[in-house]
Design an enzyme around this catalytic site. Structure first.
Site, mmCIF file in Angstrom:
data_model
loop_
_atom_site.group_PDB
_atom_site.id
_atom_site.type_symbol
_atom_site.label_atom_id
_atom_site.label_comp_id
_atom_site.label_asym_id
_atom_site.label_seq_id
_atom_site.Cartn_x
_atom_site.Cartn_y
_atom_site.Cartn_z
ATOM 1 N N ASN A 154 -3.415 5.737 1.239
ATOM 2 C CA ASN A 154 -3.904 5.587 -0.115
ATOM 3 C C ASN A 154 -3.338 4.331 -0.790
ATOM 4 O O ASN A 154 -4.003 3.298 -0.833
ATOM 5 C CB ASN A 154 -3.590 6.853 -0.925
ATOM 6 C CG ASN A 154 -4.308 6.879 -2.261
ATOM 7 O OD1 ASN A 154 -4.808 5.866 -2.730
ATOM 8 N ND2 ASN A 154 -4.374 8.042 -2.874
ATOM 9 N N ASP A 155 -2.112 4.417 -1.285
ATOM 10 C CA ASP A 155 -1.560 3.309 -2.080
ATOM 11 C C ASP A 155 -1.585 1.969 -1.348
ATOM 12 O O ASP A 155 -1.793 0.925 -1.976
ATOM 13 C CB ASP A 155 -0.121 3.636 -2.486
ATOM 14 C CG ASP A 155 -0.073 4.794 -3.467
ATOM 15 O OD1 ASP A 155 -1.048 4.968 -4.214
ATOM 16 O OD2 ASP A 155 0.933 5.523 -3.471
ATOM 17 N N VAL A 156 -1.392 1.999 -0.031
ATOM 18 C CA VAL A 156 -1.304 0.736 0.710
ATOM 19 C C VAL A 156 -2.658 0.052 0.861
ATOM 20 O O VAL A 156 -2.754 -1.024 1.440
ATOM 21 C CB VAL A 156 -0.680 0.931 2.111
ATOM 22 C CG1 VAL A 156 0.742 1.451 1.992
ATOM 23 C CG2 VAL A 156 -1.520 1.857 2.974
#
Lengths: 467, 118
Positions: A392-394
């Site tokens: 997700n965040d990456v």
């Protein structure tokens, strides 16, 4: 042979061992030679141990044999049975044991010096340093193990005034140690230093959230090396110093790589208590409020089947769902259709540096297909379909484009630059950082909801029917 | 002749080895970072040597107890570390070696490894 000649021989063997360690690490620089490198290091270790065993310092073998037998049995059993997903726990435990061994060696040496009535100042200082570092590495590693294994809550446990308490403990350790250096023959003070160090190890790691474990493990790795080197200084044994320094450097580099990949400073990881709560939940709106497109297995199989190049972007969610083998099967089907398949792996994709690569290697993905951050980013513009699984965040383009975003500046995979993006996810929920991912709302993105493993298996079924 | 302080020699060795390690490890690709960590961890089990000296010197009962404990812990570190690293590295296969053995069984238990024969 004269005593001097014998001592020279043993020191010569230590030099051979040091060379083998260095060559071993050098060969670890490529997957082609890495296995040989590990064997060279192991050979170096064997030579160093045999040299020590035959040296004239050793007059009793009984207890050594018992210790080695117990350790070897435990080592063999855990090395053979540990699951690849549990590798971070395994390394954490090994770090802890190494640290504990260093602490015990330094303590024993200090006690002997006291008994002999001659405690040189430098020996006392470094022996205490090694004891403290080794002891806190032990308990810190055990807590990290507990968090990774799910025995201890992986949430950041934030005790009130924790930084003040830790600072006071550290001051107490230093103060008592200084007293010991001046007046070494105080067993109860020495014990107190040991116990405080053990406590400090617990308190330092307990406030750190599960997702920060890659940093913690790397740092503890470095500590275990430095503790060994310090024990080597106490014993004036050069091979211990050399090997300990090599490991200390290794752990430090990995720590830096991990903190950089997370866009955090080491101080922020240790003192920040990030991950206790979703601190920035509202930074980019409530998840799922903006319009997004969702796709069915059939749609996705169609997009994949008629593409020319596919890039998988695995995150830890993939490992949690145990979807590696299903992904490999899907990749095999795509390759049979003449589609090029690669994997883009962010440094923090797993629970320790390089963890995702090991999990994919276990699923028989050839290492040429595993691209790191720098290799994969130029590839995305040439990629037809990027398939994000459990990451997700990456992949959040806000890290690149939105200076207001809390993750701004974090190195990300430029997934959004692919022609089409498929995101396999359970729901629209936010990732670890607690912020919404802009990637999900792009025109070229389709969301494919469900458990990673069953979603991928569905794609395999659909793709088989596609012709 | 003046001889340098042994502590100074030790520190010199430490600093040089640290830089050598730094240079070498910077070159290890991210794909091998987990084996690097478990492998370097096994190397830090070198403290086994110190443990052997302490346990075998027969100085005092307490020394033997601490030494034997250290020997056992460090041996777990060394044996477990090298074996598990080997187990992982055995799984890193290139495309060619995979084609030679298309159907991989349980990779970790196969005694024969194609990746080894290159």
């Amino acid at each position: 042979m004269s005593d001097q000649g014998f001592l020279d021989l043993i020191n010569g063997l230590y030099i051979v061992a040091a060379i083998l360690f260095i060559l071993g690490l050098k060969y670890l620089g490529s997957p082609r030679t890495a296995r040989k490198g590990n064997r060279l290091s192991a050979l170096g270790m064997l030579i160093a141990i045999v040299a020590t065993l035959v040296s004239r310092d050793i007059i009793e073998y009984e207890w050594i044999a018992i210790g080695i037998a117990i350790g070897a049995v435990i080592g063999i059993v855990i090395a053979r049975t540990v699951k690849m997903t549990a590798m971070p726990q395994m390394v954490a435990v090994l770090n802890g044991f190494g640290g504990a061994a260093s602490a015990l060696v330094a303590a024993a040496e200090l006690i002997r010096s006291v008994d002999l009535g001659d405690v040189p100042l430098d020996v006392a200082i470094i022996a205490l340093f090694s004891t403290v570092l080794g002891a806190l590495t032990l308990t810190g590693s055990l807590i990290a193990f507990g968090k990774l294994q799910g025995i201890v809550t992986s949430r950041a446990v934030l005790l009130p005034l924790r930084n003040v308490v830790n600072a006071l403990i550290l001051i107490a350790i230093i103060g008592l140690s200084a007293w010991l250096v001046v007046e070494p023959n105080q067993p109860e003070i020495f014990l107190a230093v040991g116990l405080l160090s053990v406590l400090l190890g617990v308190l330092l790691v307990i406030p750190i959230g599960g997702a920060d474990m890659p940093v913690v493990i790397s740092l503890l790795n470095s500590y275990s090396g430095i503790a060994a080197a310090a024990a080597g200084v106490v014993l004036q044994n050069n091979i211990l110093i050399i090997a300990g320094a090599l490991v200390g450097a290794s752990g430090l580099i990995l720590t830096r790589i991990m903190t950089k990949a997370m866009n955090r400073s080491l101080a922020n990881v240790i003192f920040g208590g990030f991950g206790a709560t979703a601190t920035v939940a509202d930074a980019a709106g409530t998840p799922g409020e903006r319009p997004y497109r969702s796709a069915t297995a059939e749609d996705v199989a169609m997009i994949l089947g008629y593409s020319q190049s596919v890039m998988f972007v695995p995150g830890y969610g993939l490992a949690v769902a145990q979807a590696q083998h299903a992904v490999k099967e899907l990749a095999g089907l795509l390759q049979d259709r003449g589609i090029s398949v690669k994997y883009a792996i962010h440094p923090v994709a797993g629970r320790m540096p390089g963890h995702m690569n090991v999990l994919l290697a276990e699923a028989d993905v050839p290492y040429e297909q595993l691209l790191d951050l720098d290799q994969s980013n130029p590839e995305f513009v040439r990629t037809d379909v990027a398939v994000v699984i459990g990451a997700n965040d990456v992949t959040n383009p806000a890290a690149r484009t939105d200076p207001e975003s809390p993750i701004y500046g974090m190195p990300i995979l430029d997934v959004d630059k692919a022609r089409a993006v498929i995101v396999l996810k359970r729901s629209m929920a936010t990732g670890f950082s607690g912020i919404d991912n802009d990637l999900f709302y792009l025109d070229n993105t389709s969301m494919f909801f469900g458990d990673a493993k069953s979603s991928v298996s569905d794609l395999v079924t659909e793709l088989r029917q596609l012709d | 002749m003046l001889t340098p302080d042994p502590l100074l020699i030790s520190v010199t060795i430490f600093v040089v080895a640290f830089f050598v390690g730094y240079e070498l490890i910077t070159k290890v690709p991210p794909t091998l970072h987990t084996p690097l960590m478990s492998g370097s961890n096994a190397i830090s089990g070198i403290v086994l040597i110190g443990a052997v000296i302490v346990a075998g010197r027969g100085h005092s009962d307490l020394g033997i107890v601490l030494g034997t404990g250290a020997v056992a812990l460090a041996t777990v570190n060394v044996v477990g570390g090298f074996l598990v690293t080997d187990r992982m590295l055995r799984m890193f296969r290139s495309r060619e070696s995979q084609q030679r053995r298309p159907k991989a069984g349980s990779p970790s238990d196969s005694p024969q490894d194609p990746g080894d024969k290159r």
